[in-house]
Design a protein around this motif. Structure first.
Motif, PDB file in Angstrom:
ATOM      1  N   LYS A 447       0.995  -1.009   0.242  1.00  0.00           N
ATOM      2  CA  LYS A 447      -0.474   0.079   0.153  1.00  0.00           C
ATOM      3  C   LYS A 447       1.255   1.388  -0.138  1.00  0.00           C
ATOM      4  O   LYS A 447       0.504   2.550   0.495  1.00  0.00           O
ATOM      5  CB  LYS A 447      -1.159   0.035   1.379  1.00  0.00           C
ATOM      6  CG  LYS A 447      -1.583  -1.616   1.399  1.00  0.00           C
ATOM      7  CD  LYS A 447      -2.326  -1.326   2.616  1.00  0.00           C
ATOM      8  CE  LYS A 447      -3.253  -2.652   2.993  1.00  0.00           C
ATOM      9  NZ  LYS A 447      -1.868  -3.215   2.801  1.00  0.00           N
ATOM     10  N   ALA A 581      -7.027  -2.181   0.947  1.00  0.00           N
ATOM     11  CA  ALA A 581      -7.791  -2.727  -0.199  1.00  0.00           C
ATOM     12  C   ALA A 581      -9.014  -2.979  -0.378  1.00  0.00           C
ATOM     13  O   ALA A 581      -9.699  -3.463  -1.684  1.00  0.00           O
ATOM     14  CB  ALA A 581      -7.144  -3.233  -0.983  1.00  0.00           C
ATOM     15  N   GLN A 582      -9.735  -3.144   0.820  1.00  0.00           N
ATOM     16  CA  GLN A 582     -11.498  -3.474   0.507  1.00  0.00           C
ATOM     17  C   GLN A 582     -12.340  -2.749   1.433  1.00  0.00           C
ATOM     18  O   GLN A 582     -11.707  -1.770   2.546  1.00  0.00           O
ATOM     19  CB  GLN A 582     -11.322  -5.399   0.950  1.00  0.00           C
ATOM     20  CG  GLN A 582     -10.398  -6.006  -0.201  1.00  0.00           C
ATOM     21  CD  GLN A 582     -10.435  -8.087   0.349  1.00  0.00           C
ATOM     22  OE1 GLN A 582     -10.759  -7.901   1.739  1.00  0.00           O
ATOM     23  NE2 GLN A 582      -9.374  -9.118  -0.323  1.00  0.00           N
ATOM     24  N   GLU A 604     -12.913   3.993   1.209  1.00  0.00           N
ATOM     25  CA  GLU A 604     -13.771   2.031   0.892  1.00  0.00           C
ATOM     26  C   GLU A 604     -12.596   0.895   0.225  1.00  0.00           C
ATOM     27  O   GLU A 604     -13.071   0.343  -0.339  1.00  0.00           O
ATOM     28  CB  GLU A 604     -14.837   2.603  -0.155  1.00  0.00           C
ATOM     29  CG  GLU A 604     -15.986   3.421   0.306  1.00  0.00           C
ATOM     30  CD  GLU A 604     -17.252   3.999  -0.841  1.00  0.00           C
ATOM     31  OE1 GLU A 604     -16.531   3.389  -1.631  1.00  0.00           O
ATOM     32  OE2 GLU A 604     -18.106   4.412   0.088  1.00  0.00           O
ATOM     33  N   SER A 605     -11.413   1.995  -0.571  1.00  0.00           N
ATOM     34  CA  SER A 605     -10.532   1.252  -1.465  1.00  0.00           C
ATOM     35  C   SER A 605      -9.151   2.276  -1.257  1.00  0.00           C
ATOM     36  O   SER A 605      -9.167   3.148  -1.046  1.00  0.00           O
ATOM     37  CB  SER A 605     -10.547   0.992  -2.663  1.00  0.00           C
ATOM     38  OG  SER A 605     -11.075   2.003  -3.275  1.00  0.00           O
ATOM     39  N   SER A 607      -7.836   3.173  -3.933  1.00  0.00           N
ATOM     40  CA  SER A 607      -7.453   5.184  -4.366  1.00  0.00           C
ATOM     41  C   SER A 607      -8.640   5.576  -4.170  1.00  0.00           C
ATOM     42  O   SER A 607      -8.131   7.096  -4.655  1.00  0.00           O
ATOM     43  CB  SER A 607      -8.927   4.976  -5.734  1.00  0.00           C
ATOM     44  OG  SER A 607      -9.691   4.355  -5.943  1.00  0.00           O
TER      45      SER A 607
END
Length: 628
Positions: A447, A581-582, A604-605, A607
């Motif tokens: 990450k 990531a999830q 939420e992610s 990004s």
């Protein structure tokens, strides 16, 4: 390091941090020990080296009412009962005399059973408010022993069945299923109701011993009490009760309590903390050395020089490479953690400033990220400047002194005129300081890019607004961590004193390490922020999971929650941002609420991590700008 997705999910026990802290505060108050630690183990017990007491896991997976009452009764027994009411001198003497007895475990466990009943009665008498918890405790344990008694008989464990029977008898729920042995033992056991001291309880068991020896040839299979294990000697030679004369002599002897032993142990361990191999040559000694330039020394002579020893731990952690000679650690030197919470007494730490990444690729990446985030940075900058400007122009009317208003009619119409006004004091910048802690554990490796991007955005926004801030990555070296020593490192990506400086190179040079000791890191940053003069202080934490370090485990969750509470009491607002990531599931949200209360957020992610960072910053900056 994240530990959210365990393979054996059904065995993934969670500790309620708020509940544990509440119970720990109660234990400390009852025992009068501000540094006492509370944990949970299979049986009630004390742990001298770690200065802690342990509740029993027996109360897990029960109704909320029974669980709470049971744990409270454990604490009452540990911190108010055995703590001062258990005679260690008498216990050690009895344990030594019973060391070679064939039924020594049954005898010892029966003494502790009688002591539990005696001390719980004493606590209830002194503190009537504890009665409800003890009544529930006795009812639940009576049910447990009543159910175990026939099982032990069926499996051929007569000593365990007899102990179950003893527990039922002392709770007023005995039965006659054991026949002759219970008929002979019960009248003697009833004397336990009259026990007024540990020695009285021992005398009852010593009178029971011949009866038990005659009917039993097998000792206990299970252990029911571990509460005295830390204080049991191993002297041999069992002797039965020798009468009142011997007892009276024993009563006049030294009487230790668990409280006294704990304080003595803790005082000694405190004096031994720190670097053990640093020596000061404080006295001369008569004699000559092999050195030709040496001279004879005498006691009381002034110190001419100082020497320092070296250890393997020094070599591993790099200590001694750049000594200051002043007794205080210089930049990059290892220091012993003091005052950082009971879970971090073995921690040593150092601070370093990150080396900037000067590769061409790093500069290109910085330009790309800044190009993407520039509109957000400009938008926040404009918004905050408008808020500051609006605050400058605001004025307060209707004051008894100040500047005369342009409409003096109030002087004629009002009985008590207030025709004056004042302009608000101009604000040149936002009166705030931000600290950012970035989890440097190994689980962050996948990450790094999104985290660096969010950290750079954080840095650019605050730099544009001339807001003082510090950015630090923290991690523990898992390879060198031992029970006695856990090396932790803080890597400065941007220092508080470097306001206005572009530290993008350091941010992009940051890499992941091993473990994360969150509670320790929060206390460390709280100290940094405590030195700042700004009115509003914020501490942001970027992590990808729960605390994970050597010997930290579930206690790390409680330690982190306690560190957050301590920071909030000092006026520092803590915001936690979870990087994953999830999407976050319900169990993860519950865990973070335990540690950070309602001041936790998640993206939420990956990004969306930068977007969430912007949202939090905008909200906090607006709060500062609108404050008086």
């Amino acid at each position: 390091m994240t530990a959210m997705k365990r393979f054996i999910d059904f065995n993934d026990e969670r500790v309620d941090a708020d509940e544990r802290l509440r119970h720990e505060r109660l234990a400390r108050a009852l025992a009068g020990e501000p540094e006492l630690r509370l944990t949970e183990r299979k049986l009630l017990e004390y742990n001298l080296p770690d200065h802690e007491m342990a509740m029993s896991v027996f109360w897990r997976h029960r109704s909320a009412e029974i669980r709470e009452a049971g744990r409270l009764s454990d604490i009452y027994l540990l911190a108010a009962g055995f703590w001062t009411g258990f005679d260690l001198a008498a216990w050690r003497d009895f344990a030594g005399r019973s060391a070679n007895h064939p039924l020594r475990n049954l005898l010892r466990q029966t003494v502790l059973l009688i002591e539990e009943m005696r001390l719980s009665d004493a606590v209830m008498k002194e503190r009537p408010g504890t009665k409800e918890a003890f009544n529930i405790r006795r009812e639940v344990y009576a049910g447990q022993h009543g159910a175990q008694l026939p099982i032990n008989l069926r499996h051929g464990h007569p000593s365990d069945a007899l102990f179950n029977h003893f527990h039922l008898v002392l709770n007023g729920a005995g039965d006659d299923s054991l026949g002759e042995i219970s008929a002979l033992a019960d009248p003697v056991l009833f004397l336990g109701f009259d026990s007024r001291s540990t020695r009285d309880s021992i005398r009852v068991v010593e009178r029971l011993a011949p009866i038990l020896e005659e009917h039993l040839d097998q000792d206990l299979i299970r252990t029911y009490y571990a509460i005295a294990d830390s204080f049991t000697s191993t002297r041999s030679g069992f002797h039965y009760h020798k009468g009142v004369k011997t007892a009276e002599a024993g009563e006049e002897g030294e009487k230790d309590t668990i409280q006294e032993v704990f304080r003595t142990w803790h005082g000694a361990s405190q004096s031994e903390k720190g670097p053990h191999l640093d020596y000061e040559l404080e006295h001369g000694r008569i004699g000559k050395s092999d050195a030709g330039s040496s001279r004879e020394g005498r006691a009381g002579m002034d110190v001419q020089s100082f020497g320092r020893g070296r250890s393997v731990a020094d070599e591993q952690t790099g200590r001694g490479q750049s000594g200051t000679g002043s007794g205080e650690a210089g930049p990059g030197e290892w220091r012993q953690a003091k005052g950082f919470g009971s879970e971090n007494t073995g921690v040593v730490f150092r601070e370093r400033v990150a080396e900037p990444d000067r590769e061409g690729d790093a500069g290109q990446k910085t330009d790309e990220w800044r190009s993407e985030s520039a509109p957000y940075v400009r938008a926040i900058e404009r918004e905050m400047k408008k808020r500051i400007e609006r605050k400058r122009e605001d004025r307060r009317d209707g004051l008894p002194m100040g500047r005369l208003s342009g409409n003096p009619v109030d002087i004629l119409l009002s009985e008590r005129p207030k025709p004056f006004y004042r302009k608000q004091r101009p604000s040149e910048r936002l009166d705030a300081v931000f600290g950012l802690l970035v989890d440097g554990s190994g689980s962050m490796a996948d990450k790094l890019q999104e985290t660096k991007k969010a950290v750079l955005l954080f840095h650019d926004v605050l730099t544009a607004l001339a807001v003082k801030h510090g950015i630090v990555s923290y991690q523990e070296d898992a390879g060198l961590a031992t029970k006695e020593r856990q090396p932790n490192e803080f890597l400065w990506l941007h220092r508080f004193a470097d306001t206005g400086k572009d530290d993008s190179g350091r941010i992009l040079a940051w890499e992941a390490g091993d473990d994360n000791r969150d509670g320790f890191a929060i206390r460390w940053m709280t100290r940094q922020l405590g030195r700042m003069q700004e009115q509003h202080k914020f501490l942001l934490i970027f992590t990808d999971g729960e605390p994970s370090a050597f010997g930290y485990g579930q206690n790390g969750i409680v330690d982190t929650a306690e560190a957050v509470n301590e920071a909030e009491k000092k006026g520092i607002t803590i915001i936690h941002l979870f990087l994953s990531a999830q999407p976050v599931d319900e169990r993860q949200q519950e865990l973070f609420r335990m540690m950070y209360g309602n001041r936790t957020a998640s993206a939420e992610s990956l990004s969306r991590f930068s977007d969430e960072t912007i949202r939090i910053l905008r909200k906090l900056l607006a709060l500062v700008a609108s404050a008086d």
